[in-house]
Design a protein around this motif. Structure first.
Motif, mmCIF file in Angstrom:
data_model
loop_
_atom_site.group_PDB
_atom_site.id
_atom_site.type_symbol
_atom_site.label_atom_id
_atom_site.label_comp_id
_atom_site.label_asym_id
_atom_site.label_seq_id
_atom_site.Cartn_x
_atom_site.Cartn_y
_atom_site.Cartn_z
ATOM 1 N N TYR A 1 -5.399 8.541 44.552
ATOM 2 C CA TYR A 1 -6.794 8.915 44.768
ATOM 3 C C TYR A 1 -6.957 10.402 44.500
ATOM 4 N N CYS A 2 -8.207 10.767 44.325
ATOM 5 C CA CYS A 2 -8.521 12.184 44.204
ATOM 6 C C CYS A 2 -9.934 12.388 44.733
ATOM 7 N N SER A 3 -10.204 13.615 45.090
ATOM 8 C CA SER A 3 -11.537 13.958 45.589
ATOM 9 C C SER A 3 -11.930 15.310 45.020
ATOM 10 N N TRP A 4 -13.218 15.532 44.938
ATOM 11 C CA TRP A 4 -13.707 16.823 44.480
ATOM 12 C C TRP A 4 -15.060 17.086 45.090
ATOM 13 N N ASP A 5 -15.418 18.349 45.083
ATOM 14 C CA ASP A 5 -16.687 18.797 45.653
ATOM 15 C C ASP A 5 -17.449 19.509 44.544
ATOM 16 N N GLU A 6 -18.582 18.972 44.211
ATOM 17 C CA GLU A 6 -19.375 19.544 43.130
ATOM 18 C C GLU A 6 -20.565 20.358 43.640
ATOM 19 N N ARG A 7 -20.599 20.635 44.934
ATOM 20 C CA ARG A 7 -21.754 21.330 45.508
ATOM 21 C C ARG A 7 -21.782 22.821 45.213
ATOM 22 N N GLN A 8 -20.688 23.393 44.717
ATOM 23 C CA GLN A 8 -20.649 24.835 44.474
ATOM 24 C C GLN A 8 -20.761 25.152 42.980
ATOM 25 N N ASN A 9 -21.435 24.301 42.249
ATOM 26 C CA ASN A 9 -21.611 24.491 40.814
ATOM 27 C C ASN A 9 -22.053 25.925 40.533
ATOM 28 N N PRO A 10 -21.431 26.651 39.644
ATOM 29 C CA PRO A 10 -20.584 26.235 38.532
ATOM 30 C C PRO A 10 -19.094 26.196 38.847
ATOM 31 N N ILE A 11 -18.707 26.262 40.118
ATOM 32 C CA ILE A 11 -17.300 26.153 40.488
ATOM 33 C C ILE A 11 -17.077 24.778 41.100
ATOM 34 N N GLY A 12 -16.183 24.008 40.506
ATOM 35 C CA GLY A 12 -15.827 22.706 41.036
ATOM 36 C C GLY A 12 -14.593 22.833 41.911
ATOM 37 N N ILE A 13 -14.624 22.222 43.058
ATOM 38 C CA ILE A 13 -13.501 22.287 43.990
ATOM 39 C C ILE A 13 -12.754 20.959 43.933
ATOM 40 N N LEU A 14 -11.517 21.022 43.511
ATOM 41 C CA LEU A 14 -10.658 19.843 43.489
ATOM 42 C C LEU A 14 -10.077 19.679 44.883
ATOM 43 N N GLY A 15 -10.287 18.524 45.476
ATOM 44 C CA GLY A 15 -9.815 18.283 46.834
ATOM 45 C C GLY A 15 -8.462 17.612 46.834
ATOM 46 N N GLN A 16 -8.251 16.781 47.813
ATOM 47 C CA GLN A 16 -6.975 16.081 47.924
ATOM 48 C C GLN A 16 -6.819 15.120 46.751
ATOM 49 N N ASN A 17 -5.614 15.057 46.249
ATOM 50 C CA ASN A 17 -5.312 14.089 45.209
ATOM 51 C C ASN A 17 -3.840 13.752 45.278
ATOM 52 N N CYS A 18 -3.527 12.503 45.012
ATOM 53 C CA CYS A 18 -2.129 12.083 45.057
ATOM 54 C C CYS A 18 -1.953 10.780 44.298
ATOM 55 N N ILE A 19 -0.713 10.472 44.028
ATOM 56 C CA ILE A 19 -0.291 9.207 43.434
ATOM 57 C C ILE A 19 0.726 8.607 44.402
ATOM 58 N N LEU A 20 0.643 7.299 44.644
ATOM 59 C CA LEU A 20 1.608 6.644 45.531
ATOM 60 C C LEU A 20 3.031 6.921 45.054
ATOM 61 N N PRO A 21 3.952 7.107 45.997
ATOM 62 C CA PRO A 21 5.324 7.482 45.620
ATOM 63 C C PRO A 21 5.972 6.587 44.565
ATOM 64 N N GLU A 22 5.751 5.294 44.635
ATOM 65 C CA GLU A 22 6.408 4.405 43.668
ATOM 66 C C GLU A 22 5.867 4.547 42.240
ATOM 67 N N TYR A 23 4.746 5.264 42.071
ATOM 68 C CA TYR A 23 4.170 5.477 40.746
ATOM 69 C C TYR A 23 4.294 6.928 40.280
ATOM 70 N N GLN A 24 4.880 7.770 41.105
ATOM 71 C CA GLN A 24 5.053 9.169 40.723
ATOM 72 C C GLN A 24 6.096 9.274 39.623
ATOM 73 N N GLY A 25 5.977 10.322 38.825
ATOM 74 C CA GLY A 25 6.913 10.539 37.731
ATOM 75 C C GLY A 25 6.636 9.676 36.509
ATOM 76 N N GLN A 26 5.470 9.021 36.482
ATOM 77 C CA GLN A 26 5.110 8.152 35.356
ATOM 78 C C GLN A 26 3.854 8.649 34.640
#
Length: 97
Positions: free
Chosen positions: A8-33
């Protein structure tokens, strides 16, 4: 992947023109792919399409966060500043787009 969420990933677009990338991750069994790279590519494209000119993201300084630090650097993010935190110190990165 095949109709199953693998991250999943999240972002905040309320501070346009600066986009804030929030939490993001890939499940461990799919990492490195390369799914993390695809995810960051997608987020960058979303911000470009919405006419943002900068992306910022914060991650931890602890060794646990080294993979996140690496991927942001691979995508051209530069260190902006460091913060002292209660649980761990943090690093803010930015990328002009």
């Amino acid at each position: 992947l095949k109709d199953r969420p693998i991250g999943y990933c999240s972002w905040d677009e309320r501070q346009n023109p600066i986009g804030i990338l929030g939490q993001n991750c890939i499940l461990p069994e799919y990492q490195g792919q390369k799914y993390g790279r695809k995810q960051i590519d997608l987020i960058i494209e979303i911000f470009k399409d919405q006419k943002f000119n900068e992306i910022r993201v914060i991650t931890g300084e602890h060794k646990f966060f080294v993979p996140a630090q690496r991927i942001y650097k691979k995508f051209g993010f530069k260190e902006r500043q460091r913060f002292n935190g209660d649980l761990f110190n943090r690093i803010e990165y930015y990328k002009l787009i």
